[in-house]
Scaffold this active site. Structure first.
Site, PDB file in Angstrom:
ATOM      1  N   HIS A 172       3.770  -0.955  17.356  1.00 47.24           N
ATOM      2  CA  HIS A 172       2.545  -0.240  17.728  1.00 47.24           C
ATOM      3  C   HIS A 172       2.826   1.245  17.910  1.00 47.24           C
ATOM      4  CE1 HIS A 172       1.316  -4.327  19.453  1.00 47.24           C
ATOM      5  NE2 HIS A 172       0.509  -4.096  18.443  1.00 47.24           N
ATOM      6  N   SER A 227      -8.845  -3.142  23.225  1.00 43.10           N
ATOM      7  CA  SER A 227      -7.721  -3.574  24.039  1.00 43.10           C
ATOM      8  C   SER A 227      -8.273  -3.988  25.404  1.00 43.10           C
ATOM      9  CB  SER A 227      -6.710  -2.437  24.187  1.00 43.10           C
ATOM     10  OG  SER A 227      -6.255  -2.048  22.915  1.00 43.10           O
ATOM     11  N   ASP A 283      -8.184  -7.604  21.822  1.00 44.63           N
ATOM     12  CA  ASP A 283      -6.830  -7.447  21.286  1.00 44.63           C
ATOM     13  C   ASP A 283      -5.769  -7.641  22.381  1.00 44.63           C
ATOM     14  OD1 ASP A 283      -5.305  -6.929  19.029  1.00 44.63           O
ATOM     15  OD2 ASP A 283      -5.105  -4.800  19.482  1.00 44.63           O
TER      16      ASP A 283
HETATM   17  P1  13P Z   1      -1.119   0.939  15.843  1.00 44.95           P
HETATM   18  O1  13P Z   1      -1.475   1.598  17.136  1.00 44.95           O
HETATM   19  O2  13P Z   1       0.291   1.173  15.440  1.00 44.95           O
HETATM   20  O3  13P Z   1      -2.086   1.259  14.761  1.00 44.95           O
HETATM   21  O4  13P Z   1      -1.187  -0.642  16.106  1.00 44.95           O
HETATM   22  C1  13P Z   1      -2.435  -1.232  16.357  1.00 44.95           C
HETATM   23  C2  13P Z   1      -2.300  -2.663  16.688  1.00 44.95           C
HETATM   24  O5  13P Z   1      -1.494  -3.383  16.137  1.00 44.95           O
HETATM   25  C3  13P Z   1      -3.232  -3.185  17.693  1.00 44.95           C
HETATM   26  O6  13P Z   1      -3.040  -4.526  17.947  1.00 44.95           O
END
Ligand code: 13P
Length: 299
Positions: free
Chosen positions: A181, A50, A82
């Protein structure tokens, strides 16, 4: 096999009827855990960071570690940024050597989303084999710096979806279909399978234009994951699950070894816990044993 862009391995997954796991990491131990699990399972894999961890650990440091791990791994490994809402940071990570960039302009108007996404596509494609993920509609929940209430998440419009892919030139595509998420607030999240199938048909039915990505892996039941893979979901994002595994294992280890003061052993406990979760996802997504995929789909 080593370093690859996401597009190659995700297209092979889409064509082969399985999905590649894309795992968010926040430190080097987790990055090693993801690669070790993929090697053990002979699976292609995507490491994701991230924005906050990528700024904290620095893109050049992350890329150096990634390349060292990928070069010696007998499986294809991709490094993906991401949900980045900051165009300059997208470019910085592409310059540093990330192999896939997600520009997330999904909270802007449709036209502005297209404009920003296309700007990053043009930049990354001009740099070389760096592929780009774009998002249409919004995914609920919390991911790093982005918060969307589950009931405010807007699903992707199928007709806009094909236009979005064509006008931006993205390589892989994340349409919002009701996943969220993190841990779902609702017990039974409403996933719009029909919408997903329709988007897959419109975008990839006449030839693979941009394989589909599913966000919010953590809270999904195994049968939901498998149904989405069967409908064409070719990259599955998993973040919260690994964070819980790592933090719980760290907590448990420290709690039961209060006088030890050995960081290496704490790291080992966290690493084993992450490996176990990545192994679970690789099996569920059907990508174990698929590491031979190396095809270059960019002409
Ligand atoms: P989660 O945290 O629900 O696994 O989602 C991850 C995600 O989509 C990152 O882009």
């Amino acid at each position: 096999m080593g370093s690859v862009s996401a597009r190659d391995i995700v297209i092979e997954a889409a064509e082969g009827g399985y999905a590649v796991g894309a795992f968010n990491i926040t430190d080097v131990v987790q990055m090693q855990a993801v690669v070790e699990a993929a090697v053990e399972k002979r699976a292609p894999v995507i490491i994701q960071t991230s924005v906050k961890p990528s700024k904290f650990l620095r893109p050049d440091v992350l890329v150096a570690v990634y390349r060292t791990l990928a070069e010696t791994a007998p499986v294809p490994v991709c490094l993906h940024l991401d949900h980045c809402t900051d165009l300059d940071h997208c470019k910085k990570c592409a310059d540093a050597g990330y192999t896939n960039i997600m520009i997330d302009a999904s909270r802007h108007s449709y036209e502005e989303n297209i404009r920003q996404t296309k700007a990053i596509v043009d930049y990354c494609h001009a740099l070389g084999d760096i592929t780009v993920e774009g998002e249409l509609g919004t995914v609920g929940g919390v991911e790093d710096q982005i918060k969307v209430a589950e009931d405010e998440a807007a699903l992707a419009d199928p007709v806009q979806a094909i236009e979005f892919v064509e006008r931006t030139g993205i390589d892989i595509f994340a349409p919002a279909i009701g996943t969220a998420h993190g841990v779902y607030k609702t017990k039974n999240p409403k996933i719009d399978f029909d919408r997903f199938a329709q988007i897959q048909q419109l975008v990839n039915g006449g030839g693979m234009l941009a394989p589909l990505i599913v966000h919010g892996g953590t809270g999904l039941k195994p049968e939901v994951v498998q149904r989405l893979v069967a409908l064409g979901g070719a990259k599955f994002n998993v973040s919260t699950d690994l964070k819980h595994a790592s933090i719980d294992a760290t907590y448990d280890y420290i709690s039961s070894h209060r006088t030890e003061y050995n960081p290496g052993k704490i790291d080992m406990a966290a690493k084993q816990a992450v490996i176990a979760r990545v192994n679970y996802w690789i099996d569920l997504l059907g990508c174990a044993g698929k590491a031979s995929c190396t095809g270059d789909h960019r002409s």
